[in-house]
Design a protein around this motif. Structure first.
Motif, PDB file in Angstrom:
ATOM      1  N   GLY A  69      60.829  26.670  53.872  1.00 36.45           N
ATOM      2  CA  GLY A  69      61.320  27.516  52.215  1.00 36.45           C
ATOM      3  C   GLY A  69      62.299  29.253  52.720  1.00 36.45           C
ATOM      4  N   ARG A  70      61.720  29.969  53.479  1.00 36.73           N
ATOM      5  CA  ARG A  70      62.133  30.842  54.053  1.00 36.73           C
ATOM      6  C   ARG A  70      63.122  30.898  55.248  1.00 36.73           C
ATOM      7  NH1 ARG A  70      59.039  36.255  53.657  1.00 36.73           N
ATOM      8  NH2 ARG A  70      57.346  35.919  52.675  1.00 36.73           N
ATOM      9  N   ARG A 269      72.667  29.936  35.153  1.00 34.94           N
ATOM     10  CA  ARG A 269      72.569  29.319  35.342  1.00 34.94           C
ATOM     11  C   ARG A 269      72.394  28.589  36.507  1.00 34.94           C
ATOM     12  NH1 ARG A 269      72.570  25.675  30.699  1.00 34.94           N
ATOM     13  NH2 ARG A 269      74.159  27.307  29.807  1.00 34.94           N
ATOM     14  N   TYR A 270      73.868  28.776  37.081  1.00 30.02           N
ATOM     15  CA  TYR A 270      74.023  28.407  38.927  1.00 30.02           C
ATOM     16  C   TYR A 270      72.318  28.988  39.475  1.00 30.02           C
ATOM     17  CZ  TYR A 270      75.901  28.536  43.445  1.00 30.02           C
ATOM     18  OH  TYR A 270      76.313  28.135  44.436  1.00 30.02           O
ATOM     19  N   GLN A 271      72.093  30.139  39.147  1.00 27.60           N
ATOM     20  CA  GLN A 271      70.147  30.345  40.309  1.00 27.60           C
ATOM     21  C   GLN A 271      69.539  29.623  39.645  1.00 27.60           C
ATOM     22  OE1 GLN A 271      69.638  34.138  40.615  1.00 27.60           O
ATOM     23  NE2 GLN A 271      67.791  33.746  41.646  1.00 27.60           N
ATOM     24  N   VAL A 272      69.402  29.384  38.268  1.00 33.14           N
ATOM     25  CA  VAL A 272      68.193  28.307  37.948  1.00 33.14           C
ATOM     26  C   VAL A 272      68.587  26.885  38.340  1.00 33.14           C
ATOM     27  CG1 VAL A 272      67.369  27.458  35.695  1.00 33.14           C
ATOM     28  CG2 VAL A 272      68.081  29.847  35.915  1.00 33.14           C
ATOM     29  N   ASP A 273      69.937  26.431  38.748  1.00 33.14           N
ATOM     30  CA  ASP A 273      69.895  25.390  38.388  1.00 33.14           C
ATOM     31  C   ASP A 273      69.805  25.122  40.209  1.00 33.14           C
ATOM     32  OD1 ASP A 273      70.521  24.390  36.497  1.00 33.14           O
ATOM     33  OD2 ASP A 273      73.178  24.295  36.809  1.00 33.14           O
ATOM     34  N   LEU A 274      70.736  25.599  40.753  1.00 34.73           N
ATOM     35  CA  LEU A 274      69.531  26.328  42.447  1.00 34.73           C
ATOM     36  C   LEU A 274      68.224  26.162  43.460  1.00 34.73           C
ATOM     37  CD1 LEU A 274      72.677  28.688  43.895  1.00 34.73           C
ATOM     38  CD2 LEU A 274      72.408  26.101  44.024  1.00 34.73           C
ATOM     39  N   SER A 280      63.143  20.640  44.665  1.00 33.95           N
ATOM     40  CA  SER A 280      63.229  18.832  44.480  1.00 33.95           C
ATOM     41  C   SER A 280      63.034  19.286  46.157  1.00 33.95           C
ATOM     42  CB  SER A 280      64.898  18.747  44.054  1.00 33.95           C
ATOM     43  OG  SER A 280      65.903  18.737  44.922  1.00 33.95           O
ATOM     44  N   MET A 281      63.351  19.321  47.052  1.00 31.49           N
ATOM     45  CA  MET A 281      63.160  19.274  48.133  1.00 31.49           C
ATOM     46  C   MET A 281      62.108  19.693  49.026  1.00 31.49           C
ATOM     47  SD  MET A 281      67.228  21.338  49.883  1.00 31.49           S
ATOM     48  CE  MET A 281      67.350  21.293  50.693  1.00 31.49           C
ATOM     49  N   GLY A 282      60.945  20.264  48.639  1.00 33.76           N
ATOM     50  CA  GLY A 282      59.466  19.886  48.438  1.00 33.76           C
ATOM     51  C   GLY A 282      59.495  21.293  49.224  1.00 33.76           C
TER      52      GLY A 282
END
Length: 331
Positions: A69-70, A269-274, A280-282
């Motif tokens: 993730g990092r 909202r954009y940050q929450v969607d991202l 979702s990519m795990g």
């Protein structure tokens, strides 16, 4: 591309505009791919860094999975961020450097200024200020991948005057970029940044490593403050903004303007969607770190404290969207 050519390409726009280059500081649990893209949407700096990552963990058989993730870079991120690494072993850095190069990173920055006690107990971060031999080993290890290797540090560990030997030592390593947070480790961020020493740093650079770009960090809140700092201290090449982004997500705007509440909510909202896409990519991540950003978006709103408290009580991104929807309806 040579080491110097890489940085010339990174900052060519700034040089053409006769201004310092601007960067967003590497910050733990902040400057991951999601927030970097939020800042890109709001007003992008010239240079991005990742949040700092343990060099040992990158190639460790078990720990390497925690770094995915990092180290994730979205294809939309252009230019690609510089990876910041921390640790204390030249061997660890050599292995990590080769790995991040394979992952597509084009430059490495070494964390030699983090004041966090957990990092210091690991003989890393600002602890390297007290161990020149280990710092040199780390730099040489990171260079094994033949990528540009820059350094971010502080003036000293305990005392300000430590910079008189520490900074020349780093300049003698001929790094392409040296970023100096103009405080000591012990000062943390509790005292004003020592701008009175910037001209001394410039003189040191000009004498010992004229090809090294000098970047200043500390108490710089936005683009306009960065321009003023560079004008007051000729020879400063770059300006790094850290905590200022929490006061204003549009901190890198060259032509600042008043942003509406609707714009701020759209950015949230954009940050929450991202964030949802990222999850979702795990990729490793938790909802809790997302909450630290809420104060950015409610600043200046009516009943900001109550609104932030309401957001802090949320448990899911859908909860956050429900609050955004309600606020937009009220508008």
């Amino acid at each position: 591309m040579t080491k110097s050519a890489y940085w010339q390409k990174m900052i060519e726009t700034a040089q053409q505009e006769h201004r310092p280059f601007f960067s967003l500081a590497p910050m733990e649990a902040v400057t991951g791919s999601v927030f970097r893209r939020v800042v890109m949407q709001a007003a992008a700096p010239d240079v991005f860094y990742t949040e700092f990552t343990n060099a040992l963990s990158i190639t460790h058989p078990k720990a390497k999975f925690t770094t995915r993730g990092r180290l994730y870079i979205d294809p939309s991120e252009q230019p690609r961020p510089i990876v910041q690494l921390w640790g204390n072993s030249g061997e660890d850095f050599a292995k990590a450097a080769r790995e991040v190069q394979q992952q597509g990173y084009e430059a490495i920055d070494l964390n030699m200024g983090c004041p966090d006690m957990a990092v210091i107990k690991n003989n890393s971060g600002s602890d390297l200020i007290r161990h020149f031999d280990r710092a040199k080993e780390v730099i040489e290890g990171a260079r094994q991948a033949d990528l540009p290797v820059s350094v971010k540090t502080r003036l000293g560990f305990d005392e300000i005057n430590e910079y008189e030997t520490w900074i020349p030592f780093l300049l003698e390593q001929q790094v392409p970029v040296l970023t100096v947070h103009v405080r000591t480790k012990m000062e943390m961020s509790k005292v004003p940044a020592h701008y009175e020493l910037i001209d001394n740093l410039v003189q040191m650079r000009d004498t010992l490593a004229p090809d090294t770009l000098l970047q200043i960090n500390g108490d710089i809140l936005d683009y306009q403050a960065g321009i003023q700092l560079a004008q007051q201290h000729p020879g400063v090449d770059g300006v790094m903004i850290g905590r200022g982004i929490f006061q204003n997500p549009y901190a890198f705007e060259s032509q600042p303007r008043e942003h509406t509440i609707k714009e701020q909510l759209e950015l949230l909202r954009y940050q929450v969607d991202l964030y949802d896409q990222f999850a979702s990519m795990g990729l490793p991540g938790h909802f809790a770190p997302l909450q630290r950003f809420f104060k950015i978006y409610v600043r200046g709103m009516r009943h900001a404290a109550e609104l932030r408290n309401e957001l802090m009580q949320t448990k899911t991104t859908d909860d956050v969207r429900a609050i955004i929807d309600q606020l937009e309806q009220e508008l």
